[in-house]
Design a protein around this motif. Structure first.
Motif, mmCIF file in Angstrom:
data_model
loop_
_atom_site.group_PDB
_atom_site.id
_atom_site.type_symbol
_atom_site.label_atom_id
_atom_site.label_comp_id
_atom_site.label_asym_id
_atom_site.label_seq_id
_atom_site.Cartn_x
_atom_site.Cartn_y
_atom_site.Cartn_z
ATOM 1 N N TRP A 1 1.050 -1.049 0.295
ATOM 2 C CA TRP A 1 0.403 -0.162 -0.134
ATOM 3 C C TRP A 1 0.858 1.270 -0.148
ATOM 4 O O TRP A 1 0.633 2.529 -0.288
ATOM 5 N N ALA A 2 2.217 0.647 0.731
ATOM 6 C CA ALA A 2 2.743 2.206 0.757
ATOM 7 C C ALA A 2 3.360 3.125 -0.498
ATOM 8 O O ALA A 2 3.300 2.053 -2.080
ATOM 9 N N ILE A 3 3.667 4.080 -1.430
ATOM 10 C CA ILE A 3 3.692 4.972 -2.245
ATOM 11 C C ILE A 3 5.619 5.413 -2.192
ATOM 12 O O ILE A 3 5.869 5.386 -0.711
ATOM 13 N N SER A 4 5.846 5.066 -3.316
ATOM 14 C CA SER A 4 6.997 5.766 -3.052
ATOM 15 C C SER A 4 7.413 6.837 -3.410
ATOM 16 O O SER A 4 6.189 7.910 -3.735
ATOM 17 N N LEU A 5 8.536 7.585 -2.923
ATOM 18 C CA LEU A 5 8.383 8.771 -2.810
ATOM 19 C C LEU A 5 8.578 8.921 -4.895
ATOM 20 O O LEU A 5 8.144 9.798 -5.321
ATOM 21 N N LYS B 1 5.868 11.619 -6.441
ATOM 22 C CA LYS B 1 6.187 13.087 -7.241
ATOM 23 C C LYS B 1 5.828 12.842 -8.854
ATOM 24 O O LYS B 1 5.449 13.531 -9.232
ATOM 25 N N SER B 2 5.680 11.328 -9.292
ATOM 26 C CA SER B 2 5.160 11.282 -10.526
ATOM 27 C C SER B 2 3.870 11.291 -10.918
ATOM 28 O O SER B 2 3.669 11.928 -11.580
ATOM 29 N N GLN B 3 2.901 11.011 -9.326
ATOM 30 C CA GLN B 3 1.913 11.279 -9.602
ATOM 31 C C GLN B 3 1.269 12.707 -8.828
ATOM 32 O O GLN B 3 0.189 13.214 -9.221
ATOM 33 N N GLY B 4 1.968 14.002 -8.913
ATOM 34 C CA GLY B 4 1.872 15.291 -8.385
ATOM 35 C C GLY B 4 1.575 15.328 -7.194
ATOM 36 O O GLY B 4 1.173 15.900 -6.906
ATOM 37 N N LEU B 5 1.725 14.073 -6.543
ATOM 38 C CA LEU B 5 1.438 14.123 -5.166
ATOM 39 C C LEU B 5 2.295 15.386 -4.004
ATOM 40 O O LEU B 5 1.961 16.129 -3.059
ATOM 41 N N LEU C 1 10.954 18.299 1.112
ATOM 42 C CA LEU C 1 9.579 17.823 0.443
ATOM 43 C C LEU C 1 8.639 19.628 0.840
ATOM 44 O O LEU C 1 8.543 18.633 1.440
ATOM 45 N N GLY C 2 7.247 18.579 -0.441
ATOM 46 C CA GLY C 2 6.225 19.415 0.477
ATOM 47 C C GLY C 2 5.024 19.207 -0.505
ATOM 48 O O GLY C 2 4.871 18.365 -1.746
ATOM 49 N N LEU C 3 3.762 18.875 0.287
ATOM 50 C CA LEU C 3 2.455 18.356 -0.323
ATOM 51 C C LEU C 3 1.377 19.190 -1.168
ATOM 52 O O LEU C 3 1.168 20.319 -0.928
ATOM 53 N N VAL C 4 1.527 18.402 -2.730
ATOM 54 C CA VAL C 4 1.539 19.664 -3.578
ATOM 55 C C VAL C 4 -0.327 18.881 -3.770
ATOM 56 O O VAL C 4 -0.791 19.681 -3.453
ATOM 57 N N VAL C 5 -0.805 17.728 -2.917
ATOM 58 C CA VAL C 5 -2.032 17.143 -2.784
ATOM 59 C C VAL C 5 -2.369 16.525 -1.776
ATOM 60 O O VAL C 5 -0.820 16.017 -1.211
ATOM 61 N N GLN C 6 -2.956 17.207 -0.861
ATOM 62 C CA GLN C 6 -3.687 16.266 0.307
ATOM 63 C C GLN C 6 -3.597 15.217 -0.048
ATOM 64 O O GLN C 6 -4.912 14.784 -0.159
ATOM 65 N N ASN C 7 -2.681 14.029 0.374
ATOM 66 C CA ASN C 7 -2.867 12.596 0.504
ATOM 67 C C ASN C 7 -2.051 12.078 2.012
ATOM 68 O O ASN C 7 -0.988 12.327 1.668
ATOM 69 N N ALA C 8 -2.712 10.919 2.313
ATOM 70 C CA ALA C 8 -2.341 10.498 4.025
ATOM 71 C C ALA C 8 -0.894 9.379 3.701
ATOM 72 O O ALA C 8 -0.162 9.408 4.407
ATOM 73 N N GLU C 9 -0.630 8.686 2.506
ATOM 74 C CA GLU C 9 0.301 7.957 2.010
ATOM 75 C C GLU C 9 1.501 9.212 1.174
ATOM 76 O O GLU C 9 2.915 8.454 1.685
ATOM 77 N N ALA C 10 1.346 9.868 0.566
ATOM 78 C CA ALA C 10 2.220 11.144 0.416
ATOM 79 C C ALA C 10 2.492 11.385 2.033
ATOM 80 O O ALA C 10 3.907 12.126 1.747
ATOM 81 N N ALA D 1 11.919 17.019 -15.327
ATOM 82 C CA ALA D 1 10.716 17.776 -15.807
ATOM 83 C C ALA D 1 9.640 17.234 -15.698
ATOM 84 O O ALA D 1 9.516 15.828 -15.889
ATOM 85 N N GLY D 2 8.668 17.975 -15.256
ATOM 86 C CA GLY D 2 6.566 17.137 -14.863
ATOM 87 C C GLY D 2 7.042 16.965 -13.997
ATOM 88 O O GLY D 2 5.367 16.802 -13.289
ATOM 89 N N HIS D 3 8.014 16.926 -12.975
ATOM 90 C CA HIS D 3 7.255 17.099 -11.413
ATOM 91 C C HIS D 3 7.212 18.427 -11.000
ATOM 92 O O HIS D 3 7.553 19.562 -11.550
ATOM 93 N N TYR D 4 6.758 19.039 -9.317
ATOM 94 C CA TYR D 4 6.770 19.990 -9.543
ATOM 95 C C TYR D 4 7.284 20.629 -8.205
ATOM 96 O O TYR D 4 8.472 19.646 -7.232
ATOM 97 N N ILE D 5 7.727 21.806 -8.427
ATOM 98 C CA ILE D 5 8.548 22.632 -7.549
ATOM 99 C C ILE D 5 7.820 24.166 -7.121
ATOM 100 O O ILE D 5 6.577 24.039 -7.429
ATOM 101 N N GLU D 6 8.436 24.314 -5.856
ATOM 102 C CA GLU D 6 7.381 25.767 -5.291
ATOM 103 C C GLU D 6 8.044 26.296 -5.915
ATOM 104 O O GLU D 6 10.395 26.759 -5.854
ATOM 105 N N VAL D 7 7.368 28.210 -6.467
ATOM 106 C CA VAL D 7 8.007 28.562 -6.268
ATOM 107 C C VAL D 7 7.045 29.608 -5.955
ATOM 108 O O VAL D 7 6.367 29.704 -6.387
ATOM 109 N N ASN D 8 8.212 31.013 -5.695
ATOM 110 C CA ASN D 8 7.655 32.169 -5.265
ATOM 111 C C ASN D 8 5.932 31.311 -4.219
ATOM 112 O O ASN D 8 4.547 32.255 -4.320
ATOM 113 N N GLY D 9 6.145 30.550 -3.439
ATOM 114 C CA GLY D 9 5.199 30.037 -2.787
ATOM 115 C C GLY D 9 3.956 29.008 -3.338
ATOM 116 O O GLY D 9 2.644 28.810 -2.806
ATOM 117 N N SER D 10 3.963 28.602 -3.878
ATOM 118 C CA SER D 10 3.128 28.421 -5.535
ATOM 119 C C SER D 10 3.926 27.051 -6.086
ATOM 120 O O SER D 10 5.022 27.377 -5.993
#
Length: 109
Positions: free
Chosen positions: A23-27, A31-35, A44-53, A96-105
């Protein structure tokens, strides 16, 4: 009351551990799922609220902080300095395609 022997207990624990790892999700998956994404503070930060992430984020960030503290002490730097250097490096290395935080977004790189 039945007496459960050690072998049965160990078998049960092994089965539970294996089922949790399924059930556990890997890093990488998170990242690939945009979580999750790399934030501007070196963690790391949460992009989407998800317990496993969130569990992945918490585990990775605890390990990162421990490493950052060691590096800070070893190199006579503050934790904030090491975090800033780490943030720049991890954001630079983010695929490319993974999330980064830029100016708080959160934005896709």
């Amino acid at each position: 009351m039945k007496v459960i022997n050690k072998l049965n207990i160990m078998t049960l624990i092994s089965a539970l551990c294996m089922s949790f790892s399924v059930w556990a999700i890997s890093l990488d998956d998170a990242k690939s799922q945009g979580l999750v994404g790399e934030d501007s503070s070196g963690y790391l930060g949460l992009v989407v609220q998800n317990a496993e992430a969130k569990a992945v984020v918490d585990e990775v960030n605890a390990k990162r902080k421990a490493q950052y503290l060691k590096l800070a002490q070893k190199n006579n730097l503050s934790l904030a300095q090491v975090e800033a250097l780490a943030a720049a490096k991890t954001i630079e290395k983010t695929q490319a395609g993974h999330y980064i935080e830029v100016n708080g977004s959160w934005v896709k790189k």
